[in-house]
Design a protein around this motif. Structure first.
Motif, PDB file in Angstrom:
ATOM      1  N   ALA A   1      -0.908  -1.131   7.941  1.00  0.00           N
ATOM      2  CA  ALA A   1      -2.060  -1.533   7.107  1.00  0.00           C
ATOM      3  C   ALA A   1      -3.300  -1.738   8.016  1.00  0.00           C
ATOM      4  O   ALA A   1      -4.484  -1.149   7.587  1.00  0.00           O
ATOM      5  CB  ALA A   1      -2.016  -2.860   6.233  1.00  0.00           C
TER       6      ALA A   1
ATOM      7  N   SER B   1       1.047   5.449   0.362  1.00  0.00           N
ATOM      8  CA  SER B   1       0.071   6.620   1.020  1.00  0.00           C
ATOM      9  C   SER B   1       1.145   7.948   1.126  1.00  0.00           C
ATOM     10  O   SER B   1       2.072   7.871   1.479  1.00  0.00           O
ATOM     11  CB  SER B   1      -0.589   6.417   2.114  1.00  0.00           C
ATOM     12  OG  SER B   1      -1.132   7.411   2.788  1.00  0.00           O
TER      13      SER B   1
ATOM     14  N   PHE C   1      -2.754   0.782  -4.017  1.00  0.00           N
ATOM     15  CA  PHE C   1      -2.023  -0.624  -4.163  1.00  0.00           C
ATOM     16  C   PHE C   1      -1.270  -0.643  -5.282  1.00  0.00           C
ATOM     17  O   PHE C   1      -1.874  -0.551  -6.283  1.00  0.00           O
ATOM     18  CB  PHE C   1      -3.323  -1.648  -4.091  1.00  0.00           C
ATOM     19  CG  PHE C   1      -2.665  -2.892  -4.069  1.00  0.00           C
ATOM     20  CD1 PHE C   1      -2.084  -3.497  -2.901  1.00  0.00           C
ATOM     21  CD2 PHE C   1      -2.459  -3.844  -5.243  1.00  0.00           C
ATOM     22  CE1 PHE C   1      -1.717  -4.763  -2.681  1.00  0.00           C
ATOM     23  CE2 PHE C   1      -1.989  -4.815  -5.222  1.00  0.00           C
ATOM     24  CZ  PHE C   1      -1.541  -5.576  -3.979  1.00  0.00           C
TER      25      PHE C   1
ATOM     26  N   LEU D   1      -9.447   4.328  -3.366  1.00  0.00           N
ATOM     27  CA  LEU D   1      -8.370   3.381  -3.264  1.00  0.00           C
ATOM     28  C   LEU D   1      -8.102   3.185  -4.837  1.00  0.00           C
ATOM     29  O   LEU D   1      -8.706   3.006  -5.577  1.00  0.00           O
ATOM     30  CB  LEU D   1      -8.950   1.971  -2.676  1.00  0.00           C
ATOM     31  CG  LEU D   1      -8.252   0.723  -2.895  1.00  0.00           C
ATOM     32  CD1 LEU D   1      -6.486   0.927  -2.507  1.00  0.00           C
ATOM     33  CD2 LEU D   1      -8.830  -0.529  -2.498  1.00  0.00           C
TER      34      LEU D   1
ATOM     35  N   TRP E   1       0.781  -1.094  -0.240  1.00  0.00           N
ATOM     36  CA  TRP E   1       0.079   0.025  -0.130  1.00  0.00           C
ATOM     37  C   TRP E   1       0.881   1.229   0.094  1.00  0.00           C
ATOM     38  O   TRP E   1       1.780   1.145   0.622  1.00  0.00           O
ATOM     39  CB  TRP E   1      -0.849   0.154   1.168  1.00  0.00           C
ATOM     40  CG  TRP E   1      -1.678  -1.187   1.599  1.00  0.00           C
ATOM     41  CD1 TRP E   1      -1.457  -2.100   2.403  1.00  0.00           C
ATOM     42  CD2 TRP E   1      -2.811  -1.708   1.065  1.00  0.00           C
ATOM     43  NE1 TRP E   1      -2.278  -3.107   2.443  1.00  0.00           N
ATOM     44  CE2 TRP E   1      -3.131  -2.926   1.282  1.00  0.00           C
ATOM     45  CE3 TRP E   1      -3.695  -1.147  -0.175  1.00  0.00           C
ATOM     46  CZ2 TRP E   1      -4.356  -3.672   1.113  1.00  0.00           C
ATOM     47  CZ3 TRP E   1      -4.707  -1.831  -0.329  1.00  0.00           C
ATOM     48  CH2 TRP E   1      -5.087  -2.976  -0.143  1.00  0.00           C
TER      49      TRP E   1
ATOM     50  N   LEU F   1      -5.064  -7.216  -6.369  1.00  0.00           N
ATOM     51  CA  LEU F   1      -5.764  -6.425  -5.424  1.00  0.00           C
ATOM     52  C   LEU F   1      -7.083  -7.074  -4.710  1.00  0.00           C
ATOM     53  O   LEU F   1      -7.267  -6.868  -3.505  1.00  0.00           O
ATOM     54  CB  LEU F   1      -5.861  -4.904  -5.873  1.00  0.00           C
ATOM     55  CG  LEU F   1      -7.098  -4.025  -4.861  1.00  0.00           C
ATOM     56  CD1 LEU F   1      -6.081  -3.731  -3.574  1.00  0.00           C
ATOM     57  CD2 LEU F   1      -7.265  -2.734  -5.552  1.00  0.00           C
TER      58      LEU F   1
ATOM     59  N   VAL G   1      -5.426   5.611  -0.366  1.00  0.00           N
ATOM     60  CA  VAL G   1      -4.456   4.758  -0.411  1.00  0.00           C
ATOM     61  C   VAL G   1      -4.286   4.140  -1.897  1.00  0.00           C
ATOM     62  O   VAL G   1      -5.215   4.179  -2.642  1.00  0.00           O
ATOM     63  CB  VAL G   1      -4.552   3.786   0.626  1.00  0.00           C
ATOM     64  CG1 VAL G   1      -5.876   2.680   0.238  1.00  0.00           C
ATOM     65  CG2 VAL G   1      -3.352   2.949   0.856  1.00  0.00           C
TER      66      VAL G   1
ATOM     67  N   ASP H   1       2.897  -3.707   5.831  1.00  0.00           N
ATOM     68  CA  ASP H   1       1.800  -4.878   5.938  1.00  0.00           C
ATOM     69  C   ASP H   1       2.479  -6.028   5.957  1.00  0.00           C
ATOM     70  O   ASP H   1       3.154  -6.417   4.828  1.00  0.00           O
ATOM     71  CB  ASP H   1       0.911  -4.766   4.694  1.00  0.00           C
ATOM     72  CG  ASP H   1      -0.405  -5.722   4.800  1.00  0.00           C
ATOM     73  OD1 ASP H   1      -0.034  -6.850   5.250  1.00  0.00           O
ATOM     74  OD2 ASP H   1      -1.630  -5.388   4.255  1.00  0.00           O
TER      75      ASP H   1
END
Length: 239
Positions: free
Chosen positions: A92, A85, A153, A103, A83, A113, A151, A171
């Motif tokens: 996470a 950001s 991915f 997202l 992820w 994802l 966020v 994560d």
């Protein structure tokens, strides 16, 4: 003069990597023929012998590519899914569909994802915005300028990570790095210049340089060869 067909995936990240590798081949007086391809085209091109050197296979994800008369020559960087950001998020577990507006994901990572979201209940109420791969950077920057909370991915390296304010979110499911490997055709390796192969096997760009290369090509509109030259001269990132 030896001719090397240099294969790579048809996107800015891999084009930049291929051009950096090509500079090593040029230094050993090898003539380079670039072969760009979509992922689904690679097995057929390898079977046809159309690619002597592939930049790059993400192992173990792309381990099946080794079965087409190729062998691993070296690891050029170490990608991993994460992820990402601009917010100060330490893990996470802090991500929540209730506190995020969006997202984002590139189309090439959308299937991955969906697998992840099935195991991420705190984001289950968030519908992903799927972007074309080359449009992800611009879409994310537009959302940032609009003040949206979101966020992303994606896989690191990426042009977004060229900005140090954009950080991966911890994560444990994504803690394992892959190896972005150079694959060389066995028959080519048997007769190629050993000094060239040794240099290629030791060549390391790293994720930071790869992110900078993609940024230079996708955002600064450099062509891949220009970006590779800028890297070699130390003008992309501190070396």
């Amino acid at each position: 003069m030896t001719t090397i067909s240099l294969g790579y995936l048809r996107n800015a990240l891999h084009a930049g990597c291929a051009s950096a590798v090509a500079r090593v081949l040029d230094a050993h007086e090898a003539e380079v023929e670039f072969v760009d391809a979509d992922p689904g085209e690679l097995p057929g091109l390898l079977d046809e012998g159309a690619i002597d050197l592939l930049v790059s296979a993400w192992l173990p994800r792309d381990a099946d590519l080794v079965q087409h008369g190729m062998r691993v020559l070296g690891t050029i960087y170490r990608p991993y899914y994460c992820w990402g950001s601009y917010e100060a998020v330490s893990s996470a577990a802090e991500l929540s569909g209730d506190s995020l507006d969006a997202l984002f994901v590139a189309r090439s990572d959308a299937e991955k994802l969906q697998q992840v979201l099935a195991q991420t209940p705190n984001l289950s109420g968030l519908t992903p915005t799927i972007c074309e791969d080359e449009a992800l950077f611009g879409t994310v920057q537009g959302a940032r300028e609009a003040g949206r909370k979101f966020v992303v991915f994606l896989a690191q390296p990426h042009a977004l990570f060229h900005d140090e304010a954009f950080q991966p979110v911890s994560d444990p499911r994504f803690s394992e790095e892959m190896e972005a490997a150079l694959l060389v055709r066995e028959s080519v390796a048997a007769c190629a210049d050993q000094d060239m192969l040794d240099e290629l096997s030791e060549m390391t760009l790293g994720n930071k340089v790869m992110s900078a290369l993609e940024y230079a090509i996708q955002v600064d509109n450099m062509d891949p060869e220009e970006a590779a030259e800028a890297w070699q001269r130390g003008r992309l990132v501190a070396r």
